[in-house]
Design a protein around this motif. Structure first.
Motif, mmCIF file in Angstrom:
data_model
loop_
_atom_site.group_PDB
_atom_site.id
_atom_site.type_symbol
_atom_site.label_atom_id
_atom_site.label_comp_id
_atom_site.label_asym_id
_atom_site.label_seq_id
_atom_site.Cartn_x
_atom_site.Cartn_y
_atom_site.Cartn_z
ATOM 1 N N THR A 22 0.889 -1.280 -0.111
ATOM 2 C CA THR A 22 0.140 0.046 0.153
ATOM 3 C C THR A 22 0.838 1.120 0.211
ATOM 4 O OG1 THR A 22 -1.689 -1.002 1.419
ATOM 5 C CG2 THR A 22 -1.742 1.192 1.283
ATOM 6 N N ASP A 25 0.222 7.998 1.357
ATOM 7 C CA ASP A 25 -0.740 9.006 0.839
ATOM 8 C C ASP A 25 0.370 9.931 0.096
ATOM 9 O OD1 ASP A 25 -2.753 7.706 1.656
ATOM 10 O OD2 ASP A 25 -3.172 9.194 3.282
ATOM 11 N N GLY A 34 -5.148 8.228 -2.301
ATOM 12 C CA GLY A 34 -5.879 7.692 -1.254
ATOM 13 C C GLY A 34 -6.476 8.606 -0.197
ATOM 14 N N ASN A 36 -7.820 9.406 3.519
ATOM 15 C CA ASN A 36 -8.192 8.746 4.834
ATOM 16 C C ASN A 36 -9.790 8.453 5.000
ATOM 17 O OD1 ASN A 36 -5.482 8.538 5.582
ATOM 18 N ND2 ASN A 36 -5.564 10.560 6.521
ATOM 19 N N GLN A 41 -9.891 -2.913 3.295
ATOM 20 C CA GLN A 41 -8.842 -3.315 2.378
ATOM 21 C C GLN A 41 -9.512 -3.345 0.803
ATOM 22 O OE1 GLN A 41 -5.851 -3.268 3.434
ATOM 23 N NE2 GLN A 41 -4.852 -3.684 1.638
ATOM 24 N N SER A 136 -11.054 6.637 -1.273
ATOM 25 C CA SER A 136 -10.719 5.768 -2.471
ATOM 26 C C SER A 136 -9.434 5.017 -1.793
ATOM 27 C CB SER A 136 -10.431 6.764 -3.626
ATOM 28 O OG SER A 136 -9.246 7.573 -3.081
ATOM 29 N N ARG A 137 -9.183 3.941 -2.808
ATOM 30 C CA ARG A 137 -7.901 3.159 -2.524
ATOM 31 C C ARG A 137 -7.260 2.808 -3.932
ATOM 32 N NH1 ARG A 137 -8.242 4.284 2.231
ATOM 33 N NH2 ARG A 137 -8.365 3.029 3.793
ATOM 34 N N THR A 138 -5.920 3.143 -3.861
ATOM 35 C CA THR A 138 -5.231 3.168 -5.044
ATOM 36 C C THR A 138 -4.258 1.899 -5.138
ATOM 37 O OG1 THR A 138 -5.759 5.468 -5.670
ATOM 38 C CG2 THR A 138 -3.836 4.317 -6.993
ATOM 39 N N ARG A 139 -4.287 1.213 -6.246
ATOM 40 C CA ARG A 139 -3.123 0.123 -6.294
ATOM 41 C C ARG A 139 -2.625 0.237 -7.847
ATOM 42 N NH1 ARG A 139 -3.737 0.409 -2.057
ATOM 43 N NH2 ARG A 139 -4.501 -1.190 -0.290
#
Length: 419
Positions: A22, A25, A34, A36, A41, A136-139
């Motif tokens: 991960t 930020d 991303g 908070n 997950q 949001s979550r970024t990979r």
């Protein structure tokens, strides 16, 4: 409820080495960073491998797993070129399903590598999962652009191991094809490289497979070689003209495979009946104090004994003596292979063809069994001959021997067949 579900699911979310960490930020580029939030997950599962090289036009398939899929607003695919040029290439509605085999709740997303990207270009595909609460979550999925597999024949594409021409190949004959894979290419980026420069970066090849087709029949696989590099390589592949092909065209096809992509090249021959060794001759050799010096050696091309005063270039065989045992040797570049006893019979001599003799000779050559001498001759020995380093093959049969005893003259009688 969501936290309990997350605890059960999290051990099953296996992460690949390139995508599992991960990002902090501050390392994620705006506006795709991303935020908070309290969302659970998001991972890219390891069930679909993500590789480090993709070719233009190739499909990148990514499985996105979310612990709380009902909270997902959408999924965005963001293409980042040279770390500065960011483009949203797709926005996808959530469509998560539970995969019992993988034990994940996931969604498959796809991205096609643009055909406009130059070779060696560094690209990062950001998979951004946006949640309904604004988080949001970024990979990231980083890779470099590489060429799709390429294959071609060498300058001499085919070597016919029977020494005959392309129009004289028959069933069971062996042809060696020379193919070049990813010509001039490399498989790993150097420490310092320039985008679009030579040598080109190629996809890693998985295998090289080869097939044959008789006429309009079904294609059949002959064999395969495992590969693990994209660097340029030349491969020699032996194929055999299949049985049942006489009078028909046989197509040999060679296919280089990498992930999702392949390249192929083909060659054809028309199988014919084998060439008969139609000329049969007899000969005699003698060695000893009472022997004529002109009877010691023999010219297999003319079918006559070679004069002792003549140069060695025409002395294809001559008689040798080791105690009482007779042997054959050559004074030029002719070579021999004595057939083992299990292959020796009257029929083996009478039914031999130029194709069968040359084929068996090649197999002996590959096994390093060729010689320039043959010792301890006995009646019915069969000897394959390659005459003077040319593609002229013969089969010689020992008809009788008279050993030398008490200084008497040794004698050898033989016959042989040739084109």
């Amino acid at each position: 409820m969501h936290k309990l579900y997350l605890l059960r699911l999290f051990p099953a979310l296996l992460l690949t080495a390139t995508v599992l960490t991960t990002s902090c930020d501050k390392e994620l580029e705006q506006p795709y960073s991303g935020i908070n939030d309290d969302n659970a997950q998001v991972t890219l599962t390891s069930f679909i491998p993500v590789v480090t090289k993709y070719a233009p036009g190739e499909l990148v398939r990514i499985e996105v797993a979310a612990a709380e899929p009902d909270q997902v607003q959408d999924i965005q695919l963001v293409q980042v070129v040279s770390k500065t040029d960011s483009t949203v290439v797709a926005t996808l509605a959530p469509n998560f399903t539970y995969n019992e085999a993988n034990r994940t709740t996931s969604q498959l997303v796809t991205y096609t590598v643009p055909s406009t990207l130059p070779n060696k270009q560094a690209v990062r595909l950001d998979v951004v999962v946006n949640f309904k609460n604004g988080g949001s979550r970024t990979r990231p999925v980083p890779f470099n652009v590489a060429r799709a597999p390429e294959i071609k024949f060498s300058a001499t594409p085919a070597t016919f191991r029977n020494g005959l021409t392309a129009t004289q190949q028959s069933e069971d004959d062996i042809i060696t094809y020379s193919v070049i894979l990813n010509e001039t290419g490399i498989t790993t980026l150097p420490a310092s490289f320039v985008v679009g420069s030579n040598p080109p970066l190629f996809k890693t090849l998985d295998s090289l497979s080869y097939f044959y087709t008789i006429g309009s029949g079904a294609e059949r696989r002959i064999g395969s070689v495992r590969l693990s590099s994209g660097a340029a390589a030349t491969r020699a592949v032996d194929v055999t003209v299949p049985r049942g092909a006489v009078g028909q065209q046989v197509t040999f096809r060679f296919v280089a495979y990498s992930l999702q992509q392949m390249a192929a090249v083909s060659s054809t021959v028309t199988a014919v009946a084998p060439a008969a060794l139609s000329q049969q001759r007899t000969g005699r050799l003698a060695f000893g104090p009472n022997a004529n010096p002109d009877s010691l050696s023999f010219n297999l091309r003319t079918g006559l004994n070679e004069l002792n005063a003549n140069p060695t270039t025409a002395k294809d065989i001559y008689l040798t003596l080791n105690g009482t045992a007779l042997g054959l040797a050559t004074a030029n570049t002719t070579q021999f292979f004595r057939l083992p006893a299990t292959e020796t019979s009257t029929q083996a001599f009478t039914s031999a063809t130029a194709n069968s003799v040359a084929r068996r000779y090649y197999q002996a050559q590959a096994a390093s069994l060729l010689t320039s001498t043959v010792a301890a001759l006995a009646a019915n020995d069969l000897i394959l001959v390659r005459l003077r380093g040319t593609n002229e093959y013969q089969i010689l049969r020992v008809l009788g021997t008279k050993p030398s005893t008490a200084g008497s003259t040794a004698r050898l009688r033989f016959d042989y067949r040739s084109l």
